[in-house]
Design an enzyme around this catalytic site. Structure first.
Site, PDB file in Angstrom:
ATOM      1  N   ARG A  67       0.833  -1.210   0.000  1.00  0.00           N
ATOM      2  CA  ARG A  67       0.000   0.000   0.000  1.00  0.00           C
ATOM      3  C   ARG A  67       0.867   1.259   0.000  1.00  0.00           C
ATOM      4  NH1 ARG A  67      -4.096  -0.284   4.763  1.00  0.00           N
ATOM      5  NH2 ARG A  67      -4.784   1.701   3.840  1.00  0.00           N
ATOM      6  N   ASN A  98      -7.605   9.276   6.488  1.00  0.00           N
ATOM      7  CA  ASN A  98      -6.647   8.712   5.527  1.00  0.00           C
ATOM      8  C   ASN A  98      -5.230   8.711   6.089  1.00  0.00           C
ATOM      9  OD1 ASN A  98      -8.894   8.583   3.969  1.00  0.00           O
ATOM     10  ND2 ASN A  98      -8.349  10.311   2.652  1.00  0.00           N
ATOM     11  N   ASP A 100      -2.646   8.386   3.916  1.00  0.00           N
ATOM     12  CA  ASP A 100      -1.845   8.499   2.687  1.00  0.00           C
ATOM     13  C   ASP A 100      -1.033   9.790   2.572  1.00  0.00           C
ATOM     14  OD1 ASP A 100      -4.976   8.948   0.872  1.00  0.00           O
ATOM     15  OD2 ASP A 100      -3.746  10.466   1.899  1.00  0.00           O
ATOM     16  N   HIS A 115      -6.144   8.464  11.978  1.00  0.00           N
ATOM     17  CA  HIS A 115      -5.788   7.036  11.944  1.00  0.00           C
ATOM     18  C   HIS A 115      -4.303   6.815  11.658  1.00  0.00           C
ATOM     19  CE1 HIS A 115     -10.270   6.092  10.940  1.00  0.00           C
ATOM     20  NE2 HIS A 115     -10.098   6.423  12.184  1.00  0.00           N
ATOM     21  N   CYS A 145      16.273  -1.125  19.528  1.00  0.00           N
ATOM     22  CA  CYS A 145      16.150  -1.775  20.835  1.00  0.00           C
ATOM     23  C   CYS A 145      15.949  -3.280  20.667  1.00  0.00           C
ATOM     24  CB  CYS A 145      14.999  -1.167  21.639  1.00  0.00           C
ATOM     25  SG  CYS A 145      13.365  -1.660  21.045  1.00  0.00           S
TER      26      CYS A 145
HETATM   27  N1  APR Z   1     -15.382  11.223  -4.198  1.00  0.00           N
HETATM   28  C1  APR Z   1     -16.073  11.292  -3.018  1.00  0.00           C
HETATM   29  N2  APR Z   1     -16.476  10.188  -2.314  1.00  0.00           N
HETATM   30  C2  APR Z   1     -16.196   8.976  -2.849  1.00  0.00           C
HETATM   31  C3  APR Z   1     -15.505   8.829  -4.082  1.00  0.00           C
HETATM   32  C4  APR Z   1     -15.096  10.030  -4.758  1.00  0.00           C
HETATM   33  N3  APR Z   1     -14.423   9.979  -5.904  1.00  0.00           N
HETATM   34  N4  APR Z   1     -15.367   7.489  -4.347  1.00  0.00           N
HETATM   35  C5  APR Z   1     -15.974   6.828  -3.308  1.00  0.00           C
HETATM   36  N5  APR Z   1     -16.468   7.727  -2.419  1.00  0.00           N
HETATM   37  C6  APR Z   1     -17.156   7.451  -1.150  1.00  0.00           C
HETATM   38  C7  APR Z   1     -17.902   6.121  -1.099  1.00  0.00           C
HETATM   39  O1  APR Z   1     -19.223   6.271  -1.584  1.00  0.00           O
HETATM   40  C8  APR Z   1     -17.877   5.803   0.396  1.00  0.00           C
HETATM   41  O2  APR Z   1     -18.993   6.380   1.068  1.00  0.00           O
HETATM   42  O3  APR Z   1     -16.144   7.362  -0.160  1.00  0.00           O
HETATM   43  C9  APR Z   1     -16.594   6.518   0.895  1.00  0.00           C
HETATM   44  C10 APR Z   1     -15.459   5.581   1.266  1.00  0.00           C
HETATM   45  O4  APR Z   1     -15.899   4.858   2.388  1.00  0.00           O
HETATM   46  P1  APR Z   1     -14.946   3.737   3.046  1.00  0.00           P
HETATM   47  O5  APR Z   1     -14.384   2.882   1.997  1.00  0.00           O
HETATM   48  O6  APR Z   1     -15.750   3.109   4.139  1.00  0.00           O
HETATM   49  O7  APR Z   1     -13.718   4.576   3.642  1.00  0.00           O
HETATM   50  P2  APR Z   1     -13.678   5.452   4.980  1.00  0.00           P
HETATM   51  O8  APR Z   1     -14.996   6.047   5.309  1.00  0.00           O
HETATM   52  O9  APR Z   1     -12.530   6.372   4.838  1.00  0.00           O
HETATM   53  O10 APR Z   1     -13.301   4.323   6.069  1.00  0.00           O
HETATM   54  C11 APR Z   1     -13.095   4.729   7.389  1.00  0.00           C
HETATM   55  O11 APR Z   1     -12.348   2.524   7.971  1.00  0.00           O
HETATM   56  O12 APR Z   1     -11.228   0.727   7.197  1.00  0.00           O
HETATM   57  C12 APR Z   1     -11.158   1.751   8.098  1.00  0.00           C
HETATM   58  O13 APR Z   1      -9.260   2.864   8.984  1.00  0.00           O
HETATM   59  C13 APR Z   1      -9.982   2.680   7.804  1.00  0.00           C
HETATM   60  O14 APR Z   1      -9.901   5.095   7.764  1.00  0.00           O
HETATM   61  C14 APR Z   1     -10.649   3.970   7.359  1.00  0.00           C
HETATM   62  C15 APR Z   1     -11.995   3.898   8.023  1.00  0.00           C
END
Ligand code: APR
Length: 238
Positions: A67, A98, A100, A115, A145
């Site tokens: 990743r 995020n 990243d 996170h 260590c």
């Molecule tokens: N622009 C805006 N939103 C988008 C796009 C885009 N181009 N593409 C996808 N999405 C939306 C999806 O519809 C979804 O609701 O982004 C969201 C991503 O959701 P998740 O995959 O659940 O990611 P996230 O909410 O960041 O997850 C939260 O879960 O797995 C753990 O630690 C990890 O930080 C992460 C946390």
């Protein structure tokens, strides 16, 4: 699209963004729960918990290294850049789930990594912490260590960094506008931040192609992508 909120947006002094994996999707980084989401292919309980790490540290490290390489090869998109640009006009904070670092690479200076970060490591025993600058010669890498190093990220079942979480609550509870971008709001406690802002009477905006559990409570919920919508949103303020 933004007519009904443009006056409030222009008057706002302090804007807080809560972001998730969706804002980096258009940079080529997969989300977790979307169509090609990571948790559709991998079991988080074998890769993203402290027990999984101690059971098979090499497997966990290989997955994070893969990743990390993908993330280093990616670039901020117009969504990240728009948020960074807004700092010229308003007080802006980014509360991101995020790991990243793309907000910072886009130029955002007030980023709270709820996170953790995939480009930093920490020792499992001593308080050593550092930024990864070169590839590891062995996995799992060892601290000076002698104990194992781990990615400096928050795994399921682990607490968020308390200083960052405390600041995130303060920012959310005192902002004029909160923009929730690219998160399913499936994970707590990050999914509480919009609740704090709503309770504080902030103007609530959501940008997400899909509905989320808080879409109904937003003042404006835009069914579109971050890279397309955020530059338009920022153009109102400019
Ligand atoms: N622009 C805006 N939103 C988008 C796009 C885009 N181009 N593409 C996808 N999405 C939306 C999806 O519809 C979804 O609701 O982004 C969201 C991503 O959701 P998740 O995959 O659940 O990611 P996230 O909410 O960041 O997850 C939260 O879960 O797995 C753990 O630690 C990890 O930080 C992460 C946390």
């Amino acid at each position: 699209m933004f007519e009904k909120i443009s006056d409030q947006l222009k008057k706002a002094k302090n804007i807080v963004f809560v972001t998730g994996a969706g804002i980096s999707q258009e940079s080529g980084i997969p989300t977790f729960r979307g169509k090609d989401g990571l948790w559709r292919k991998y079991d988080p309980m074998t890769l993203a918990t402290i027990d999984a790490f101690y059971q098979n540290p090499k497997l966990v490290w290989e997955w994070y290294e893969e990743r990390r390489q993908n993330i280093l090869a990616a670039n901020p998109n117009p969504g990240h850049k728009a948020i960074a640009e807004l700092e010229q006009y308003k007080q802006v904070s980014v509360l991101t789930q995020n790991i990243d670092g793309l907000h910072q690479r886009a130029g955002s200076t007030n980023v709270y990594e709820l996170h953790g970060s995939i480009i930093t490591i920490k020792c499992t025993v001593c308080d050593f912490k550092d930024t990864i600058t070169s590839n590891f010669t062995q996995l799992p890498p060892l601290c000076k260590c002698g104990n194992m190093l781990r990615p400096d990220v928050v795994w399921f079942g682990e607490a968020l960094p308390q200083d960052i979480w405390k600041s995130a609550i303060e920012q959310s509870s005192s902002c004029d506008v909160m923009v929730v971008v690219g998160t399913s709001l499936a994970v707590s406690p990050a999914n509480l931040l919009p609740v704090y802002a709503k309770q504080n009477g902030a103007l609530m905006i959501e940008v997400n192609p899909d509905e989320t559990p808080m879409s109904g409570t937003m003042d404006l919920s835009v069914r579109s992508s971050a890279a397309k919508t955020l530059p338009e949103l920022i153009s109102i303020v400019k």
